[in-house]
Structures are given as C-alpha cells and as structure tokens.
Design an enzyme around this catalytic site. Structure first.
Site, PDB file in Angstrom:
ATOM      1  N   ARG A  21     -37.707  40.872 -54.887  1.00  0.00           N
ATOM      2  CA  ARG A  21     -37.203  42.094 -54.261  1.00  0.00           C
ATOM      3  C   ARG A  21     -36.587  41.876 -52.880  1.00  0.00           C
ATOM      4  NH1 ARG A  21     -40.582  43.261 -57.718  1.00  0.00           N
ATOM      5  NH2 ARG A  21     -41.539  41.403 -56.875  1.00  0.00           N
ATOM      6  N   THR A  22     -37.326  41.203 -52.005  1.00  0.00           N
ATOM      7  CA  THR A  22     -36.873  41.151 -50.606  1.00  0.00           C
ATOM      8  C   THR A  22     -35.562  40.381 -50.502  1.00  0.00           C
ATOM      9  OG1 THR A  22     -39.206  41.153 -50.010  1.00  0.00           O
ATOM     10  CG2 THR A  22     -37.651  40.656 -48.263  1.00  0.00           C
TER      11      THR A  22
ATOM     12  N   LYS B 145     -36.946  17.345 -45.860  1.00  0.00           N
ATOM     13  CA  LYS B 145     -36.801  16.067 -45.141  1.00  0.00           C
ATOM     14  C   LYS B 145     -37.471  16.131 -43.778  1.00  0.00           C
ATOM     15  CE  LYS B 145     -32.279  16.371 -46.333  1.00  0.00           C
ATOM     16  NZ  LYS B 145     -30.843  16.135 -46.107  1.00  0.00           N
TER      17      LYS B 145
ATOM     18  N   ARG C 153     -38.255  34.179 -44.859  1.00  0.00           N
ATOM     19  CA  ARG C 153     -39.634  34.297 -45.374  1.00  0.00           C
ATOM     20  C   ARG C 153     -40.257  32.919 -45.304  1.00  0.00           C
ATOM     21  NH1 ARG C 153     -41.661  37.273 -50.759  1.00  0.00           N
ATOM     22  NH2 ARG C 153     -41.282  38.989 -49.331  1.00  0.00           N
TER      23      ARG C 153
ATOM     24  N   HIS D  83     -44.866  41.952 -42.682  1.00  0.00           N
ATOM     25  CA  HIS D  83     -43.719  42.092 -43.596  1.00  0.00           C
ATOM     26  C   HIS D  83     -43.007  43.385 -43.187  1.00  0.00           C
ATOM     27  CE1 HIS D  83     -41.163  41.888 -46.975  1.00  0.00           C
ATOM     28  NE2 HIS D  83     -42.041  41.729 -47.960  1.00  0.00           N
TER      29      HIS D  83
END
Ligand code: CP
Length: 305
Positions: free
Chosen positions: A51-52, A80, A101, A129
């Site tokens: 969703r986000t 890396k 995120r 959030h």
C-alpha cells in the site's frame, strides 16, 4: 527544508489543511493533475510494502510527476554497505522528494539530516508511520465527520504496531478522545507512549484483554496485525498471532455506525465475512491513503521551492 518524520512534525492546522486538500482532490482531481509536473519522487523501501509504496507512486503520477526507486534493500547499494547518510545525499541528486521505509528506527531521520530534498518516513521499525496516520485521520474525518469526541478502540499488537503509536499521538491533540487499548498482556502499549503521550496529555484510556466486553462502546475499532517481523521468538508469535479475530458475530453488540479500520495487510484478525458489513472501512482507508499522500507531496514540494 520540511520533512515528515513523525506526525508531530505537523501542527493540527497543517493536518487540517492536508485533509482539506485531500478532500478537494477527491472532488476535483483534474485541478491537481499537473501540480508535480517535471518533479520526481524516489521510493527507498528497505522493507516490504504494498500500500504505502504503490500509493505514493500512484499519488505522484496523478500529480503529473515521475517516480523512481527500489523496493528491497538487496537491490540497492545498501547490500554493499552504503550508509543511509550517503544514500540520502545520492538520491538528492536524482529526485525532488524521497520516501523511505526502513527496518531501523530513526533511519528516515538520518536521511533527512543528510538530504537536500524533503524526506518522508514511510515506516521505521516499530516506531512511527506518519503517512498511515494521515490516512487514518482522513478516513475518520470522511467516515465519522469529525476528529474529536470519539471513543477509539485499538486491538491487537499495540507493542510493535507503529501505526497505533502514530495515530494515538495524533489523536491526543483532539478533544473528547477516549481510548480502549485491547491486547494480550505481552503486547500492551509501550511505556513511552503511556508516559509521553497518554499521561502527559491527560488522555483517558483503559487497558483490557477482551474485545467482546468493549466493542459496544466504540465509535472506531482499529484492528492490527501481530507484527511477526518484530518478534525475537517464533514460538511467541505463534502463541499470540490469533489472539483476536473479528467475526460478523462479534459485531452483534457493536454500534450501528461503528467504523472498522485496519492499516492492512491483515492476516487472520478480521474474517473475510466482515468485509461486506457496511461498517468495514479498511479498503476505503487504502484509497484515502493515495489522496492524503497527494496532498502531502504537494505541500512538501511547495515548501521546498
Ligand atoms: N499499511 C501499510 O503500511 O501497508 P504496507 O506495508 O503494504 O505498505
């Protein structure tokens, strides 16, 4: 440079303005179709999302802008060993705004300290959030017509559920809010939320383990998933994961205008039988998420000019 790291970065009047813009976008989408023309949004997702990430991408496209990014850390130079600080400096060369995120609490804050474009926190560990919170506030406003004088039940994993922490923080700024915190004893709300938000703001709340006993008094029921990815021990997750399952029968004693929300994804905590109940708002909530993110991108791009 404005960023959105926690919901407290926005004043109540800014949240009201974002909600008003989102509602205008819903009514007049064409008016906003070139707001971000020539601009690029980067999505940096070190943790899974449906969703986000996709609602941010859809939001930017509907504002006339472009998108770039990655959806897993292993496909970026994080694999890396590149630091968040360096990544933020690099992405600032390519994009006008970035959304991050990350599994580590505080990673988007580190990005914001090193970026030269706005940074939006799309979820950091079990912490915050804020764009889900904006989504939730728009949902409550659209479905209940107000953000004050509500009894709100949070049910499930209140310990690790970052959407719960952010929404409680946001609701603590409105009047007449009462909270019913429904969870197993192992997954109660963290002490820092109790001390820094509930007690400091004098927000009335009760803690209980019973959904059935409290459902009848609620205006909003915010169900949450038990956050498997935050558990140290799989046995504990298995023991707790089905603590609460909302079924049509459990809604018999609920108010006729109850608003049932869930940030999604759900696992077992709302049975599919509830989906056809007119009180189920969780799929409408997903769509509201796109509109409020359009409003947020517009606001942060304008502030960066
Ligand atoms: N609500 C939410 O954050 O969903 P995703 O994990 O799919 O982005």
């Amino acid at each position: 440079m404005r960023h959105l790291i926690g919901i407290e970065d926005l004043s109540v009047s800014e949240i009201e303005s974002l909600i008003a813009t989102a509602e205008d976008i819903i009514a007049n989408p064409q008016k906003y179709s070139a707001c971000a023309a020539g601009k690029k949004l980067a999505t940096l997702f070190y943790e899974p999302s449906t969703r986000t990430r996709l609602s941010f991408e859809a939001a930017m496209m509907e504002l006339g802008g472009g998108v770039l990014g990655f959806s897993e850390a292993q496909s970026s130079s994080a694999a890396k060993g590149e630091s968040i600080a360096d990544t933020a400096k690099v992405i600032s060369c390519f994009a006008d705004i970035m959304v991050m995120r990350h599994f580590k609490e505080g990673a988007p804050m580190v990005a914001a300290m090193n970026a030269t474009v706005p940074v939006i926190n799309a979820g950091d560990g079990g912490h915050n959030h804020p764009t889900q919170t904006l989504t939730d506030l728009l949902t409550i406003k659209r479905e209940k017509g107000r953000l004050d004088n509500l009894t709100v039940g949070f049910c499930g994993d209140l310990k690790f559920g970052r959407t719960v922490h952010s929404l409680i923080t946001a609701l603590s700024r409105y009047t007449g809010i009462k909270l019913v915190l429904i969870s197993p004893k192992e997954l109660t709300i963290p002490d820092y939320i109790k001390n820094e938000v509930l007690d400091k703001k004098g927000l009335p709340y009760v803690e209980t383990t019973s959904l059935e006993d409290s459902i009848g008094e609620l205006d909003i029921l915010y169900m949450t998933r038990v956050q498997r990815e935050r558990f140290f021990n799989e046995q504990d997750y298995i023991r707790l994961k089905d603590s609460y399952i909302l079924t049509p029968e459990k809604l018999d004693t609920a108010k006729s205008d109850l608003c049932i929300m869930h940030p999604l994804p759900r696992v077992n905590e709302i049975s599919v039988g509830v989906d056809k109940d007119s009180r189920a708002c969780y799929f409408k909530q997903v769509l509201y998420g796109k509109y409020i993110r359009m409003a947020l991108i517009k606001m942060l791009l304008e502030a960066a000019q």
